[in-house]
Motif scaffolding. Structure first.
Motif, short mmCIF file in Angstrom:
data_model
loop_
_atom_site.label_atom_id
_atom_site.label_comp_id
_atom_site.label_asym_id
_atom_site.label_seq_id
_atom_site.Cartn_x
_atom_site.Cartn_y
_atom_site.Cartn_z
N LEU A 214 0.74 -1.13 0.21
CA LEU A 214 -0.04 0.17 -0.21
C LEU A 214 0.87 1.36 -0.15
N LYS A 215 0.22 2.07 -0.06
CA LYS A 215 1.26 3.73 0.25
C LYS A 215 1.40 4.39 1.72
N LEU A 216 2.23 3.11 1.83
CA LEU A 216 2.96 3.04 3.05
C LEU A 216 3.19 4.72 3.59
N THR A 217 1.83 5.11 5.28
CA THR A 217 2.85 6.38 5.90
C THR A 217 3.03 6.35 6.86
N ASN A 218 3.62 8.01 7.51
CA ASN A 218 3.53 7.60 9.32
C ASN A 218 2.32 8.05 10.24
N ARG A 219 1.50 8.23 9.15
CA ARG A 219 0.37 8.65 9.58
C ARG A 219 0.41 9.67 10.38
N SER A 220 0.87 10.90 9.84
CA SER A 220 0.98 12.31 10.08
C SER A 220 2.35 11.84 11.74
N GLY A 221 2.70 11.62 11.48
CA GLY A 221 4.37 11.53 12.39
C GLY A 221 3.78 10.31 13.81
N VAL A 222 2.96 9.77 13.88
CA VAL A 222 2.20 8.59 14.65
C VAL A 222 3.02 7.40 14.48
N LEU A 223 2.98 6.83 13.36
CA LEU A 223 4.10 6.07 13.43
C LEU A 223 5.83 5.76 12.81
N ASP A 224 6.72 4.83 12.78
CA ASP A 224 8.05 5.23 12.21
C ASP A 224 8.07 4.17 11.24
N PHE A 225 7.30 5.04 10.07
CA PHE A 225 7.67 4.32 8.90
C PHE A 225 7.49 5.37 7.26
N GLY A 226 8.39 4.61 6.37
CA GLY A 226 8.33 5.33 5.55
C GLY A 226 10.01 6.14 5.37
N PRO A 227 10.12 7.09 4.59
CA PRO A 227 11.16 8.52 4.47
C PRO A 227 10.96 9.74 5.54
N ASP A 228 11.82 10.39 5.45
CA ASP A 228 11.42 11.22 6.67
C ASP A 228 10.77 12.26 6.02
N PRO A 229 9.60 12.37 7.11
CA PRO A 229 8.68 13.78 6.17
C PRO A 229 9.64 15.48 6.70
N LYS A 230 10.99 15.65 6.68
CA LYS A 230 11.17 16.45 7.07
C LYS A 230 11.48 16.93 4.88
N GLY A 231 12.10 15.73 4.34
CA GLY A 231 11.60 15.65 2.72
C GLY A 231 10.25 16.37 1.99
N PHE A 232 9.22 16.09 3.04
CA PHE A 232 7.84 16.71 2.86
C PHE A 232 7.06 18.46 2.27
N ARG A 294 3.58 22.97 4.34
CA ARG A 294 3.98 22.22 5.19
C ARG A 294 4.24 22.31 6.80
N ASN A 295 4.58 24.21 7.00
CA ASN A 295 5.69 23.75 7.74
C ASN A 295 5.05 24.04 9.72
N LYS A 296 3.01 23.33 9.47
CA LYS A 296 2.63 23.56 10.45
C LYS A 296 2.12 21.92 10.87
N SER A 297 1.92 21.68 12.14
CA SER A 297 1.52 19.96 12.81
C SER A 297 0.01 20.43 12.02
N PRO A 298 -0.34 18.58 12.01
CA PRO A 298 -0.37 17.40 11.61
C PRO A 298 1.01 17.53 10.25
N CYS A 299 1.32 18.80 9.78
CA CYS A 299 1.18 18.61 8.43
C CYS A 299 3.22 17.93 8.79
N SER A 300 3.90 18.85 8.98
CA SER A 300 5.24 19.05 8.87
C SER A 300 5.56 17.36 9.56
N GLU A 301 5.11 16.64 10.38
CA GLU A 301 5.56 15.21 10.59
C GLU A 301 4.75 14.42 9.72
N CYS A 302 4.52 14.98 9.00
CA CYS A 302 3.78 13.70 7.74
C CYS A 302 4.27 13.36 6.11
N ASN A 303 4.75 12.09 5.81
CA ASN A 303 5.44 12.28 4.94
C ASN A 303 4.41 11.07 3.87
#
Length: 323
Positions: A214-232, A294-303
């Motif tokens: 699937l299109k695996l994501t970290n669920r806006s920073g809740v999980l430690d999955f996928g690439p570093d959200p800083k890159g998004f 994406r500089n505000k939470s939760p988007c800043s933690e999302c990948n």
């Protein structure tokens, strides 16, 4: 167009009856085709694009309306998946909290007043088949394109027949146990006389290395999955441009990726869909994310890559802003 793309268009048109001339071969099709996801996930994204990426306007003839409404029917789920925040019951416990019929009627009536042409999916944060009045909910939305995303564990021939007899448009079954489930569910759907263009089976039994299919994501920073959200953080996201996420209690959330439910634009019990959609807070978030802020939470933690759908809506929102 590559041979792979031609095959995918052929599968899409044959399985789901989408007109080949209507298949978007630009940004959506190429983006989906190039994504590192399974064939069934690609087909499902392309199938939805046929109506999700079709822009309907508000009665003013200017404002783009949402085309995808994701409703979370229940806070219950019968599985614990490692890629889901529910794996930690201390963070997201199972709770017997359910979407009410009165709220269902209110939303349905508002959509019908808008002559809504998009889709309503019952998915969200729980397993829809655990809702105690699911058939009644489906009936309330009769006349509107409705879909269910389910793990399929509670499906029987009788259950499937009741869902479609209640007015369900489409069933999406995510299979987590193995390839043997394909034959099982195909037989179940055939026994229930459901045409193959009314359901899809998505393979989800893959390993973490394959992102579980699937299109695996970290669920806006809740999980430690996928690439570093800083890159998004400089990447656009189109979720608020075309979709609404409604929780079981009527809260309209930022999007389905936000499992912390940090941002709420209003509640459908006390406000109507149009007013929430056109609210200042919703529009500020929409504009910022369209512009890659994406500089505000939760988007800043999302990948999450939020650009598989919504490109046509963004074009129209941009046109509105330029007026």
């Amino acid at each position: 167009m590559s041979d792979v793309e031609k095959r995918e268009i052929k599968m899409l048109t044959e399985q789901f009856g989408v007109n080949e001339d209507d298949v978007e071969t630009g940004s959506s099709f190429q983006k989906v085709s190039n994504a590192a996801i399974t064939q069934k996930t690609k087909l499902n994204l392309l199938r939805k694009s046929d109506f999700v990426d079709s822009v309907q306007f508000d009665t003013d003839g200017i404002t783009p309306l949402f085309s995808w409404v994701d409703i979370s029917l229940t806070e219950l789920c019968n599985r614990l998946c490692t890629f889901c925040p529910r794996i930690d019951p201390n963070f997201y416990p199972n709770q017997n909290l359910n979407f009410g019929l009165e709220l269902a009627s209110k939303i349905s009536n508002e959509l019908k007043d808008l002559n809504y042409q998009g889709g309503v999916v019952f998915c969200g944060y729980g397993e829809p088949l655990l809702h105690p009045q699911l058939d009644e909910v489906i009936k309330i939305f009769e006349g509107i394109r409705t879909e269910i995303v389910t793990n399929g564990d509670k499906l029987t021939v009788d259950r499937v027949e009741r869902l479609f007899n209640s007015g369900l448009s489409f069933l999406c079954i995510s299979m987590y146990d193995g390839k043997h489930q394909v034959a099982k569910f195909d037989k179940l759907m055939a026994d229930a006389a459901v045409p193959t263009d009314r359901y899809i089976l998505r393979d989800r039994w893959h390993s973490e290395e394959d992102s579980f299919g699937l299109k695996l994501t970290n669920r806006s920073g809740v999980l430690d999955f996928g690439p570093d959200p800083k890159g998004f953080r400089d990447m656009p996201c189109y979720y608020p441009s075309y979709s609404m996420a409604i929780d079981w209690n009527g809260d309209v959330l930022q999007c389905v990726q936000d499992w912390n439910k940090k941002v709420k634009y209003g509640n459908v019990n006390s406000s109507n869909l149009r007013d929430i959609w056109k609210s200042i807070s919703y529009h500020k978030s929409r504009t910022a994310l369209q512009n890659g802020k994406r500089n505000k939470s939760p988007c800043s933690e999302c990948n999450a890559d939020g650009c598989f759908h919504g490109f046509n809506h963004v074009n129209e929102w941009t046109r509105v802003s330029d007026v």
